[in-house]
Design a protein around this motif. Structure first.
Motif, PDB file in Angstrom:
ATOM      1  N   ALA A  81       4.392  -3.350   7.010  1.00 27.54           N
ATOM      2  CA  ALA A  81       4.238  -1.891   6.935  1.00 27.54           C
ATOM      3  C   ALA A  81       4.574  -1.243   8.273  1.00 27.54           C
ATOM      4  O   ALA A  81       5.168  -0.162   8.316  1.00 27.54           O
ATOM      5  CB  ALA A  81       2.814  -1.534   6.513  1.00 27.54           C
ATOM      6  N   PRO A 102      -1.261   1.263   2.640  1.00 27.80           N
ATOM      7  CA  PRO A 102      -0.732   0.738   3.898  1.00 27.80           C
ATOM      8  C   PRO A 102      -1.077   1.676   5.058  1.00 27.80           C
ATOM      9  O   PRO A 102      -1.400   2.850   4.840  1.00 27.80           O
ATOM     10  CB  PRO A 102       0.781   0.702   3.646  1.00 27.80           C
ATOM     11  CG  PRO A 102       1.022   1.744   2.613  1.00 27.80           C
ATOM     12  CD  PRO A 102      -0.205   1.743   1.748  1.00 27.80           C
ATOM     13  N   ASP A 129      -0.500  -6.357   8.539  1.00 24.47           N
ATOM     14  CA  ASP A 129       0.048  -5.003   8.643  1.00 24.47           C
ATOM     15  C   ASP A 129       1.489  -4.994   9.149  1.00 24.47           C
ATOM     16  O   ASP A 129       2.142  -3.946   9.145  1.00 24.47           O
ATOM     17  CB  ASP A 129      -0.801  -4.144   9.597  1.00 24.47           C
ATOM     18  CG  ASP A 129      -2.214  -3.926   9.106  1.00 24.47           C
ATOM     19  OD1 ASP A 129      -2.409  -3.813   7.879  1.00 24.47           O
ATOM     20  OD2 ASP A 129      -3.125  -3.851   9.958  1.00 24.47           O
TER      21      ASP A 129
END
Length: 193
Positions: free
Chosen positions: A30, A86, A27
């Motif tokens: 993002a 995302p 992650d």
């Protein structure tokens, strides 16, 4: 960290289905994009300028989850027939202690998620999970704090049935302005009857 923990949030007529799950190292890119938003940076104390910062932030969330005192969830849109998009936000249950009666919730959303009803729906899922998971061992009260001038957070609190409790005094430098304290109490079967 329990990477298999996923909290689904059903779609409604005006908003898509969501998934809440623990933050993952993948992650990080993002997260860097999300933190480029000046509005988000205004309300948060974390600094995420690059992927190294993002990985440190995710690592901190993972360590706190493993220690059992803070549970941070990435909020993702669950797209029908596709992989989730995302992360659109963050929901966190913090100040958790074994057998403790009170904990705190917090949240932020990315710019594309704002105004779409994502934060209140995700907060409702986190609230239910917290009381279902920790309520039987003691959790009875969740607190939500925000600066007095953060009207968007106030609306999210109200939509999520967190009742306004009181105005908190400023505590510079961390809290330069007064704040609002909202509270949600655990409903017991006796209270529901």
């Amino acid at each position: 960290m329990n990477d298999t923990m996923v909290l689904p949030v059903d779609a409604d007529p005006s908003a898509p289905a969501l998934l809440l799950r623990p933050w993952r190292n993948e992650d990080a890119p993002a997260l860097v994009e999300v933190y480029r938003d000046p509005v988000l940076r205004h309300w948060t104390t974390s600094v995420v300028d690059d992927e190294a910062d993002a990985l440190r932030w995710v690592g901190t969330q993972q360590e706190a989850w493993a220690a059992g005192h803070r549970f941070a969830f990435a909020v993702l849109e669950a797209l029908p027939g596709a992989e989730p998009g995302p992360p659109l936000g963050n929901l966190v249950l913090k100040r958790v202690s074994p057998g403790g009666h009170t904990a705190e919730v917090g949240y932020w959303t990315s710019a594309p998620a704002r105004g779409r009803g994502i934060a209140p729906r995700a907060l409702e899922a986190l609230t239910g999970w917290a009381f279902d998971t920790l309520g039987p061992t003691g959790l009875q009260r969740l607190e939500l704090l925000h600066q007095v001038d953060n009207t968007a957070s106030c609306r999210v609190a109200e939509k999520s049935r967190y009742a306004f409790d009181r105005v908190l005094t400023a505590a510079p430098p961390a809290y330069p302005l007064q704040g609002h304290l909202h509270v949600r109490l655990r409903s017991t079967p006796e209270q529901v009857r």
